[in-house]
Design an enzyme around this catalytic site. Structure first.
Site, short mmCIF file in Angstrom:
data_model
loop_
_atom_site.label_atom_id
_atom_site.label_comp_id
_atom_site.label_asym_id
_atom_site.label_seq_id
_atom_site.Cartn_x
_atom_site.Cartn_y
_atom_site.Cartn_z
N TYR A 111 0.91 -1.09 0.16
CA TYR A 111 -0.10 -0.04 0.04
C TYR A 111 0.87 1.20 0.06
O TYR A 111 2.01 1.13 0.42
CB TYR A 111 -1.00 -0.17 1.36
N TRP A 113 1.37 3.88 1.79
CA TRP A 113 1.78 5.06 2.73
C TRP A 113 2.90 4.95 3.53
O TRP A 113 3.16 5.22 4.77
CB TRP A 113 0.61 4.81 3.69
#
Length: 767
Positions: A111, A113
């Protein structure tokens, strides 16, 4: 104090380093509302949860038990090994799976982040590497915006474009009169933006709008979802009923002749079909305020009065991401656009719609959507993909058919998962089901900085550096600054950056030249920055030369000369500036979606009565205030927010009283999915029948590996349903969860989420 700022997703800070250790992060002096999340970094970066050396799960290290021990993921011990041994093992597994099953058996998870830096972006580095290796099965969309990202291109435009072009806060302050917020404008959510949040905007923006006399309507089960404004009306709506509320607003507008039919005729398509549905001409059920009252829990006269007020004033309707993270989550976004079109205010300064003001810091910044350096990903020859929230289905149901966005697809047969920069055991639903699915692949490789649940469920764990241990460039679309992120400290223990790890693997797998192109990290930084200068120029931004930028430490992105108003050009001349939809207009009826034949997402926005449930309390799992998702849950700020080490859960006193629950009590939250412990925090500011807990408490099962057990720490995703929002999007539906709560009277099990797994000390034979 160091002399160079660094960037995180939640702010810009000046690291203070003493004797080679980061002891503090001081917020940037220009930031009027800095995030306190930075306080958690210094103690965590070299704390006990840090992954210091390559580690291999004990059962996986022995070739005799490698495959049979997959069920031990999450509870096995680890053995620290030298880098060369770990890399040889990882490369061998990648080569074996490719040879035996092809690249379509490799899932490139992750992901986006993990780091605000644009080069050391774990997801981007991993995907570039896997493309150099021959490809991988990818994921699409996001947990935050799964339904919205699929829906919006059909009816207006893609979500990235819309978010970058939202009307600026300055324009709203000058022109908006009524701000209707479905899901509020939570200050805590606006702490972050992917790539950086160098200047926090929402508190100042809300103060300015409030000083200008803007009236706010907070349509949310939670009163504190909107704070910091003077004129605010709270409408404590029942969760999941926002589409019924908006349909009733539309009924008043149509029925009382308040809809702008001239705008509808010139800028939309399918509005008469929607009108017939709203007025009940097809199904015999007019969507009146009285009809909506029984579904929303709001008074019919309040709904009708608000509809008339919206038609009489310059009105902005904003809907939070959380509303589409639900069963049939496409519908509230679609109806938000529809009501804004009925009002005829789309494209007007201060009017129209928003889909995420307050959900990210940079939405509404008014700055050009320039996002700085980008690492080329290469070409992925593997065509298979999954919607991101269907990862457990993929692992448990290889070969099974499913629908997605008009396509009939089948889940691939995944043998190896490679994950860098994420924690599936934070953002996925039904974690006990995910843990079972996680036993299916033959090999799981993870890059991690800390011993999260993701690392504890991997076979090979490779220690990655943090943003403070490497040079990079922080940059976020529509943000104020580009930041030269200079390393503040050397790598902790044996940590390496993702590029170095993947370069070493590429060397072993004969794809080093394709992956690295013969460049080291410093050369890549300069190259990517220089490549971004041409894109900046297209936005009217003149970036300085790299050396000047690096020496200055930051570059302020200028505001464009023209104030930003969402869909302003389209409003002015829809023929000259058509939307990227089949009709070039706002599609209130989509022939394309209708052609898919989905009974759970027809060709126009619609209401679906929710399925019944045996549990009386609706659970909302919101974004945390003290961390980014699950990042730095082990840090000082997040741990200080807990009660008896458990995550706080907000509930109404009227729900607590009959259950014998007092403020601060430990409670068991449960349903058929599982159970978790939390600490009750009583408040009249939440609708009766609704409870709320932040996501991000590190998954901490009482008995790892057991089905439907107890999470000791307060992770709500052990009870959320792993179902798609609809066949259109297959998006996350975490907000459609019901539970029962009882007081916990037994011995309180200790939280062990922050204790490293057993056996990670390197034995003498491997030192």
């Amino acid at each position: 104090m160091g002399s160079h700022f660094t960037a995180t997703h939640w702010g810009v800070y000046l690291p203070r380093v003493e004797d080679g250790r980061v002891v503090a992060l001081a917020p940037a002096p220009w930031d009027a509302s800095p995030s306190p999340i930075g306080d958690s970094v210094p103690g965590a970066i070299d704390g006990p949860t840090r992954v210091r050396r390559p580690a291999v799960r004990a059962g996986f290290l022995d070739p005799r038990t490698r495959r049979a021990s997959a069920a031990l993921r999450g509870r096995d011990a680890y053995v620290e090994v030298p880098w060369d041994e770990a890399l040889d093992l990882a490369a061998g597994e990648l080569a074996r799976v490719r040879s035996a099953h092809g690249n379509g058996a490799i899932f490139g998870g992750s992901y986006g982040w993990s780091s605000a830096g644009r080069f050391h972006h774990a997801q981007g580095q991993l995907h570039r590497f896997l493309n150099a290796f021959g490809g991988y099965v990818a994921s699409r969309d996001s947990y935050s915006l799964g339904a919205g990202r699929v829906l919006m291109p059909h009816i207006v435009a893609d979500m990235d474009t819309l978010l970058r072009e939202h009307t600026s806060w300055d324009v709203l302050a000058e022109h908006c009169e009524l701000f209707v917020c479905l899901g509020g404008l939570p200050l805590k959510n606006a702490q972050v933006s992917p790539g950086g949040a160098s200047d926090h905007l929402l508190p100042t923006a809300l103060r300015r709008l409030s000083e200008r006399g803007v009236r706010f309507i907070n349509v949310s089960p939670v009163r504190d979802d909107l704070q910091g404004v003077a004129q605010v009306q709270w409408l404590p709506i029942r969760p999941g009923s926002d589409t019924a509320f908006l349909l009733a607003i539309a009924h008043v507008l149509f029925h009382e002749g308040l809809a702008d039919e001239t705008f509808l005729a010139s800028h939309t398509t399918g509005w008469t079909t929607l009108r017939d549905y709203v007025l009940g001409h097809g199904d015999g059920q007019p969507k009146t305020p009285a009809w909506a009252a029984s579904r929303t829990g709001l008074a019919a006269h309040d709904i009708a009065a608000l509809a008339r007020e919206m038609a009489s004033r310059r009105t902005l309707i904003n809907t939070a991401y959380s509303l589409q993270r639900a069963w049939r989550g496409e519908q509230p976004f679609w109806m938000t656009v529809a009501v804004a079109a009925l009002l005829g205010q789309v494209g007007l300064p201060g009017g129209g719609f928003g889909l995420g003001y307050g959900c990210m810091n940079n939405t509404g910044s008014g700055r050009a959507p320039f996002s700085g350096p980008r690492l080329p990903q290469g070409h992925n020859p593997v065509q298979d993909f999954i919607p991101v929230a269907r990862v457990a289905d993929m692992l448990l149901r290889p070969g099974q058919a499913y629908d997605y966005n008009g396509q009939a697809l089948r889940y691939p047969d995944i043998r190896l998962i490679y994950w860098a920069g994420g924690n599936a055991f934070h953002h996925h639903q039904d974690l006990y089901r995910l843990a079972r699915a996680w036993h299916r692949p033959e090999t799981i490789i993870v890059h991690e900085q800390y011993w999260t649940a993701q690392a504890r469920h991997a076979d090979i764990v490779l220690p990655a550096t943090t943003f403070l241990e490497r040079d990079d460039i922080g940059s976020s679309a529509s943000d104020r600054y580009l930041i030269a992120m200079k390393a503040a400290i050397p790598p902790i223990a044996e940590a390496r950056d993702d590029y170095a790890i993947l370069s070493a693997l590429a060397r072993r797998l004969d794809c080093e030249e394709v992956y690295t192109e013969g460049r080291d990290a410093g050369t890549w930084l300069r190259l990517l920055y220089d490549a971004s200068r041409a894109r900046a120029q297209s936005h009217g931004i003149a970036l300085p030369a790299f050396d000047a930028f690096w020496q200055a430490g930051r570059f302020e992105v200028p505001l464009p000369a023209r104030p930003m108003v969402l869909l302003e050009d389209f409003r002015r001349d829809p023929a000259a500036s058509p939307l990227p939809t089949p009709s070039g207009r706002i599609e209130l009826y989509s022939m394309r979606i209708a052609s898919f034949g989905y009974d759970d997402c027809p060709g126009h926005p619609a209401w679906f009565d929710p399925p019944g449930t045996p549990y009386p309390l609706h659970l909302l799992s919101n974004q945390p205030a003290t961390r980014l998702h699950s990042q730095y849950d082990q840090g000082a700020l997040s741990r200080a927010s807990k009660i008896q080490e458990r995550e706080p859960l907000t509930m109404n006193p009227e729900d607590a009283r009959p259950r014998g629950i007092a403020d601060g009590d430990i409670v068991r939250v449960h349903n058929g999915q599982g159970a978790f412990l939390a600490a009750a925090r009583l408040s009249a500011g939440i609708r009766q029948g609704v409870v709320q807990i932040a996501t991000g408490a590190w998954y901490d099962p009482l008995t790892p590996g057991t089905a439907r057990g107890l999470d000791k720490h307060g992770n709500p995703n052990v009870v959320t349903q792993d179902i798609g929002a609809s066949r259109l999007s297959q998006g996350c539906a975490a907000q459609s969860t019901s539970v029962e709560i009882t007081r916990w009277d037994g011995p309180l099990p200790p939280v062990t989420a922050f204790v490293p797994p057993a056996g990670i000390a390197m034995p003498p034979s491997r030192r």
